[in-house]
Write a protein that holds these residues in place. Structure first.
Motif, short mmCIF file in Angstrom:
data_model
loop_
_atom_site.label_atom_id
_atom_site.label_comp_id
_atom_site.label_asym_id
_atom_site.label_seq_id
_atom_site.Cartn_x
_atom_site.Cartn_y
_atom_site.Cartn_z
N SER A 103 0.96 -1.11 0.13
CA SER A 103 0.11 0.07 0.14
C SER A 103 0.88 1.24 0.11
O SER A 103 2.11 1.25 0.34
CB SER A 103 -0.93 0.00 1.24
OG SER A 103 -0.11 0.08 2.33
N THR A 104 0.05 2.49 -0.33
CA THR A 104 1.01 3.68 -0.18
C THR A 104 -0.01 4.75 0.34
O THR A 104 -1.25 4.73 0.13
CB THR A 104 1.25 4.24 -1.74
OG1 THR A 104 2.13 3.04 -2.35
CG2 THR A 104 1.84 5.67 -1.45
N GLU A 105 0.34 5.30 1.29
CA GLU A 105 -0.42 6.25 2.22
C GLU A 105 0.03 7.72 2.35
O GLU A 105 1.37 7.81 2.39
CB GLU A 105 -0.96 5.64 3.50
CG GLU A 105 -1.25 4.41 3.60
CD GLU A 105 -1.65 3.85 4.96
OE1 GLU A 105 -1.93 4.71 5.55
OE2 GLU A 105 -1.50 2.73 5.29
#
Length: 206
Positions: A68-70
């Motif tokens: 994921s990327t946040e």
């Protein structure tokens, strides 16, 4: 992907967009969720987003997987979860405030840097990569800082939280001594002596 290869690919991706002050830390002794934390700085929202995108592309090209990327919506702090390695790309002011190096950084990983430094900020090749941690790096006591409300999820919170310290067992605390009781004889000795009133003398009539 092998952790040594993964961290090398990530550093290459960060360097491709000129990331600043790259640091790599071994976290296997602190958590079972990931083995490495990599921290790097970007000078603007645009650069932090470009750095995160570069990391994703390099990892995917090498056969790795991005979980994921946040934080890309704002760009002040972008977290890229690469599975065994978590990448924090932060602007300098935010990086200084949250000080992730103090939370995760008691075991820096030795990597040969193009700038001549021993830690972070350079392209690393397979022959140059070092897996040994810094000898006798002192563990620093830290106070866990609150993660920004923009990032959510239990796994993300675990990646940003300081490791918990176990409380000392009650049996280790020294037993308090009960105050010694005064005996009747001691009390009698310490009592102040009573003063006898002075007798009045009657003057004889002249």
């Amino acid at each position: 992907m092998d952790i040594t290869k993964l961290q090398r690919v990530i550093i290459d991706g960060l360097e491709d967009v000129k990331a600043q002050d790259i640091k790599v830390f071994n976290t296997t002794h602190l958590t079972s969720l990931f083995d490495r934390v990599i921290v790097a700085s970007g000078t603007s929202n645009r650069q932090t987003k470009a750095l995160a995108n570069s990391v994703r592309e390099f990892v995917k090209e090498a056969g790795g997987h991005i979980v994921s990327t946040e934080g890309e919506d704002v760009g002040e702090w972008v977290l890229v979860d690469c599975g065994d390695c978590v990448v924090h790309i932060m602007q300098p002011a935010l990086r200084q405030y949250y000080n992730l190096e103090e939370i995760w950084g008691d075991k820096p990983v030795k990597v040969k840097l193009s700038g001549g430094s021993a830690f972070g900020g350079a392209r690393v090749t397979a022959d140059e990569d070092e897996e040994d941690d810094v000898d006798e790096a002192p563990a620093r006591k830290t106070t866990a800082r609150k993660a920004p409300a923009k990032t959510a999820g239990a796994k993300t919170a675990a990646k940003k939280a300081a490791p918990r310290k176990t409380a000392a067992k009650s049996g280790d605390a020294p037993a308090k001594k009960a105050p010694a009781r005064k005996t009747a004889g001691t009390a009698a000795k310490t009592a102040a002596p009573r003063k006898t009133p002075a007798r009045k003398t009657t003057r004889s009539a002249g």
